[in-house]
Design a protein around this motif. Structure first.
Motif, PDB file in Angstrom:
ATOM      1  N   GLU A   6       0.851  -1.195   0.000  1.00 16.95           N
ATOM      2  CA  GLU A   6       0.000   0.000   0.000  1.00 16.95           C
ATOM      3  C   GLU A   6       0.888   1.246   0.000  1.00 16.95           C
ATOM      4  O   GLU A   6       2.051   1.200   0.394  1.00 16.95           O
ATOM      5  CB  GLU A   6      -0.876   0.041   1.264  1.00 16.95           C
ATOM      6  N   ALA A   7       0.316   2.392  -0.384  1.00 13.26           N
ATOM      7  CA  ALA A   7       1.043   3.655  -0.327  1.00 13.26           C
ATOM      8  C   ALA A   7       1.142   4.182   1.104  1.00 13.26           C
ATOM      9  O   ALA A   7       1.942   5.069   1.387  1.00 13.26           O
ATOM     10  CB  ALA A   7       0.361   4.688  -1.215  1.00 13.26           C
ATOM     11  N   GLY A  23       2.202 -13.986  -3.370  1.00 14.31           N
ATOM     12  CA  GLY A  23       1.935 -14.681  -2.115  1.00 14.31           C
ATOM     13  C   GLY A  23       2.417 -13.969  -0.873  1.00 14.31           C
ATOM     14  O   GLY A  23       2.139 -14.414   0.228  1.00 14.31           O
ATOM     15  N   THR A  24       3.151 -12.860  -1.020  1.00 16.11           N
ATOM     16  CA  THR A  24       3.595 -12.109   0.155  1.00 16.11           C
ATOM     17  C   THR A  24       3.140 -10.659   0.125  1.00 16.11           C
ATOM     18  O   THR A  24       3.154  -9.993   1.148  1.00 16.11           O
ATOM     19  CB  THR A  24       5.131 -12.118   0.302  1.00 16.11           C
ATOM     20  N   GLN A  25       2.753 -10.141  -1.036  1.00 11.66           N
ATOM     21  CA  GLN A  25       2.361  -8.739  -1.138  1.00 11.66           C
ATOM     22  C   GLN A  25       0.955  -8.559  -0.591  1.00 11.66           C
ATOM     23  O   GLN A  25       0.022  -9.209  -1.040  1.00 11.66           O
ATOM     24  CB  GLN A  25       2.460  -8.263  -2.583  1.00 11.66           C
ATOM     25  N   ALA A  26       0.833  -7.660   0.380  1.00  7.04           N
ATOM     26  CA  ALA A  26      -0.435  -7.498   1.088  1.00  7.04           C
ATOM     27  C   ALA A  26      -0.926  -6.056   1.045  1.00  7.04           C
ATOM     28  O   ALA A  26      -0.135  -5.119   0.929  1.00  7.04           O
ATOM     29  CB  ALA A  26      -0.281  -7.950   2.533  1.00  7.04           C
ATOM     30  N   VAL A  27      -2.245  -5.924   1.164  1.00  4.54           N
ATOM     31  CA  VAL A  27      -2.911  -4.630   1.149  1.00  4.54           C
ATOM     32  C   VAL A  27      -3.965  -4.599   2.254  1.00  4.54           C
ATOM     33  O   VAL A  27      -4.290  -5.622   2.842  1.00  4.54           O
ATOM     34  CB  VAL A  27      -3.598  -4.364  -0.213  1.00  4.54           C
ATOM     35  N   MET A  28      -4.522  -3.399   2.506  1.00  5.07           N
ATOM     36  CA  MET A  28      -5.649  -3.297   3.427  1.00  5.07           C
ATOM     37  C   MET A  28      -6.836  -3.998   2.792  1.00  5.07           C
ATOM     38  O   MET A  28      -7.156  -3.749   1.633  1.00  5.07           O
ATOM     39  CB  MET A  28      -6.002  -1.835   3.695  1.00  5.07           C
ATOM     40  N   CYS A  29      -7.460  -4.857   3.529  1.00  5.28           N
ATOM     41  CA  CYS A  29      -8.581  -5.628   2.997  1.00  5.28           C
ATOM     42  C   CYS A  29      -9.845  -4.784   2.988  1.00  5.28           C
ATOM     43  O   CYS A  29     -10.095  -4.020   3.904  1.00  5.28           O
ATOM     44  CB  CYS A  29      -8.800  -6.878   3.852  1.00  5.28           C
ATOM     45  N   GLY A  30     -10.631  -4.937   1.945  1.00  6.48           N
ATOM     46  CA  GLY A  30     -11.946  -4.312   1.910  1.00  6.48           C
ATOM     47  C   GLY A  30     -12.161  -3.316   0.798  1.00  6.48           C
ATOM     48  O   GLY A  30     -13.209  -3.302   0.187  1.00  6.48           O
ATOM     49  N   GLY A  58      -8.783 -12.921  -0.597  1.00  5.47           N
ATOM     50  CA  GLY A  58      -7.430 -13.144  -0.098  1.00  5.47           C
ATOM     51  C   GLY A  58      -7.231 -12.707   1.337  1.00  5.47           C
ATOM     52  O   GLY A  58      -6.095 -12.560   1.793  1.00  5.47           O
ATOM     53  N   PHE A  59      -8.329 -12.487   2.081  1.00  2.00           N
ATOM     54  CA  PHE A  59      -8.230 -12.050   3.485  1.00  2.00           C
ATOM     55  C   PHE A  59      -7.294 -12.968   4.260  1.00  2.00           C
ATOM     56  O   PHE A  59      -7.478 -14.176   4.296  1.00  2.00           O
ATOM     57  CB  PHE A  59      -9.623 -12.026   4.123  1.00  2.00           C
ATOM     58  N   LEU A  60      -6.266 -12.373   4.855  1.00  2.00           N
ATOM     59  CA  LEU A  60      -5.265 -13.129   5.612  1.00  2.00           C
ATOM     60  C   LEU A  60      -5.499 -13.091   7.110  1.00  2.00           C
ATOM     61  O   LEU A  60      -5.366 -14.094   7.786  1.00  2.00           O
ATOM     62  CB  LEU A  60      -3.870 -12.545   5.358  1.00  2.00           C
ATOM     63  N   GLY A  61      -5.769 -11.910   7.631  1.00  3.70           N
ATOM     64  CA  GLY A  61      -5.898 -11.767   9.070  1.00  3.70           C
ATOM     65  C   GLY A  61      -5.793 -10.310   9.479  1.00  3.70           C
ATOM     66  O   GLY A  61      -6.209  -9.422   8.737  1.00  3.70           O
ATOM     67  N   VAL A  62      -5.191 -10.066  10.647  1.00  2.00           N
ATOM     68  CA  VAL A  62      -5.161  -8.738  11.250  1.00  2.00           C
ATOM     69  C   VAL A  62      -3.710  -8.324  11.519  1.00  2.00           C
ATOM     70  O   VAL A  62      -2.925  -9.112  12.056  1.00  2.00           O
ATOM     71  CB  VAL A  62      -5.967  -8.735  12.568  1.00  2.00           C
ATOM     72  N   ALA A  63      -3.378  -7.091  11.154  1.00  2.00           N
ATOM     73  CA  ALA A  63      -2.037  -6.570  11.399  1.00  2.00           C
ATOM     74  C   ALA A  63      -1.772  -6.503  12.903  1.00  2.00           C
ATOM     75  O   ALA A  63      -2.564  -5.946  13.655  1.00  2.00           O
ATOM     76  CB  ALA A  63      -1.876  -5.187  10.773  1.00  2.00           C
ATOM     77  N   VAL A  64      -0.644  -7.069  13.329  1.00  2.00           N
ATOM     78  CA  VAL A  64      -0.299  -7.103  14.748  1.00  2.00           C
ATOM     79  C   VAL A  64       0.323  -5.786  15.189  1.00  2.00           C
ATOM     80  O   VAL A  64       0.080  -5.315  16.297  1.00  2.00           O
ATOM     81  CB  VAL A  64       0.682  -8.266  15.027  1.00  2.00           C
ATOM     82  N   LYS A  65       1.133  -5.181  14.334  1.00  2.00           N
ATOM     83  CA  LYS A  65       1.758  -3.878  14.563  1.00  2.00           C
ATOM     84  C   LYS A  65       1.650  -3.096  13.268  1.00  2.00           C
ATOM     85  O   LYS A  65       1.372  -3.666  12.209  1.00  2.00           O
ATOM     86  CB  LYS A  65       3.244  -4.035  14.915  1.00  2.00           C
ATOM     87  N   ASP A  66       1.931  -1.788  13.342  1.00  4.31           N
ATOM     88  CA  ASP A  66       1.962  -0.987  12.122  1.00  4.31           C
ATOM     89  C   ASP A  66       3.026  -1.541  11.180  1.00  4.31           C
ATOM     90  O   ASP A  66       4.145  -1.843  11.609  1.00  4.31           O
ATOM     91  CB  ASP A  66       2.291   0.472  12.441  1.00  4.31           C
ATOM     92  N   ILE A  67       2.670  -1.665   9.899  1.00  5.41           N
ATOM     93  CA  ILE A  67       3.612  -2.111   8.874  1.00  5.41           C
ATOM     94  C   ILE A  67       3.759  -0.965   7.878  1.00  5.41           C
ATOM     95  O   ILE A  67       2.823  -0.676   7.130  1.00  5.41           O
ATOM     96  CB  ILE A  67       3.114  -3.387   8.155  1.00  5.41           C
ATOM     97  N   PRO A  68       4.917  -0.284   7.866  1.00  5.68           N
ATOM     98  CA  PRO A  68       5.107   0.836   6.940  1.00  5.68           C
ATOM     99  C   PRO A  68       5.044   0.388   5.481  1.00  5.68           C
ATOM    100  O   PRO A  68       5.269  -0.791   5.163  1.00  5.68           O
ATOM    101  CB  PRO A  68       6.512   1.356   7.277  1.00  5.68           C
ATOM    102  N   SER A  69       4.786   1.323   4.594  1.00  8.16           N
ATOM    103  CA  SER A  69       4.724   1.042   3.165  1.00  8.16           C
ATOM    104  C   SER A  69       6.038   0.440   2.677  1.00  8.16           C
ATOM    105  O   SER A  69       7.120   0.889   3.062  1.00  8.16           O
ATOM    106  CB  SER A  69       4.431   2.344   2.410  1.00  8.16           C
ATOM    107  N   ASN A  70       5.930  -0.607   1.855  1.00  6.11           N
ATOM    108  CA  ASN A  70       7.070  -1.319   1.280  1.00  6.11           C
ATOM    109  C   ASN A  70       7.985  -1.972   2.311  1.00  6.11           C
ATOM    110  O   ASN A  70       9.167  -2.187   2.053  1.00  6.11           O
ATOM    111  CB  ASN A  70       7.885  -0.397   0.356  1.00  6.11           C
ATOM    112  N   GLN A  71       7.441  -2.302   3.481  1.00  7.83           N
ATOM    113  CA  GLN A  71       8.190  -2.993   4.527  1.00  7.83           C
ATOM    114  C   GLN A  71       7.472  -4.305   4.861  1.00  7.83           C
ATOM    115  O   GLN A  71       6.318  -4.500   4.517  1.00  7.83           O
ATOM    116  CB  GLN A  71       8.299  -2.128   5.792  1.00  7.83           C
ATOM    117  N   TYR A  72       8.179  -5.172   5.578  1.00  7.01           N
ATOM    118  CA  TYR A  72       7.624  -6.460   5.984  1.00  7.01           C
ATOM    119  C   TYR A  72       7.135  -6.389   7.432  1.00  7.01           C
ATOM    120  O   TYR A  72       7.691  -5.654   8.248  1.00  7.01           O
ATOM    121  CB  TYR A  72       8.672  -7.565   5.851  1.00  7.01           C
TER     122      TYR A  72
END
Length: 151
Positions: A21-22, A43-50, A58-72
């Motif tokens: 995401e941006a 298989g690893t690139q993720a976005v905000m669902c909805g 492709g709903f995976l789950g819930v972000a545990v901590k903030d994940i900055p753009s282009n980071q893991y």
């Protein structure tokens, strides 16, 4: 995948994803694999669902901590979770403990609804500690819950 051993409490499972995401994937946001475009599906690139209906299966789950753009970062796919971001609605509704939550139409949020393939790839979050106010046009709320998005 990362599985927390159940020796000292609840079982939880996580996957590592790259936020494409941006903006950041905020703690408690719903996360999905980037399915809406074939050019970036690895298989690893993720976005905000909805926000993009093509990504909801492709709903995976819930972000545990903030994940900055282009980071893991880690996304919880199974187990008890403290922060689940609820969608603001245009009508007054009450979410109670035990209600299934699926990705809402607003990016990253959850809404009470029936899990289907089109809405969440049959994954869901069960609300366990609902907010004390009724959801309406007020500020968004958080709840805790149980993620069940392992497929």
């Amino acid at each position: 995948m990362l599985f927390k051993q159940a020796a000292q409490g609840d079982e939880r499972a996580f996957v590592t994803v790259k936020n494409v995401e941006a903006s950041s994937l905020t703690t408690g946001f719903g996360v999905a694999l980037r399915l809406g475009t074939t050019a970036s599906f690895d298989g690893t690139q993720a976005v905000m669902c909805g926000a993009n209906a093509g990504d909801r299966p492709g709903f995976l789950g819930v972000a545990v901590k903030d994940i900055p753009s282009n980071q893991y970062g880690l996304v919880q796919i199974y187990g008890n979770i403290l922060s689940v971001y609820l969608s603001v609605t245009t009508t007054s509704i009450t979410i109670t403990a035990g209600d299934p939550l699926i990705p809402g139409a607003v990016a990253g949020t959850f809404f009470s609804g029936v899990p289907t393939y089109a809405t969440s790839g049959f994954g869901w979050v069960i609300c366990s500690n609902a907010p004390t106010i009724t959801l309406s046009n007020a500020a968004p709320q958080y709840c805790s819950g149980f993620v069940r998005a392992i497929k």
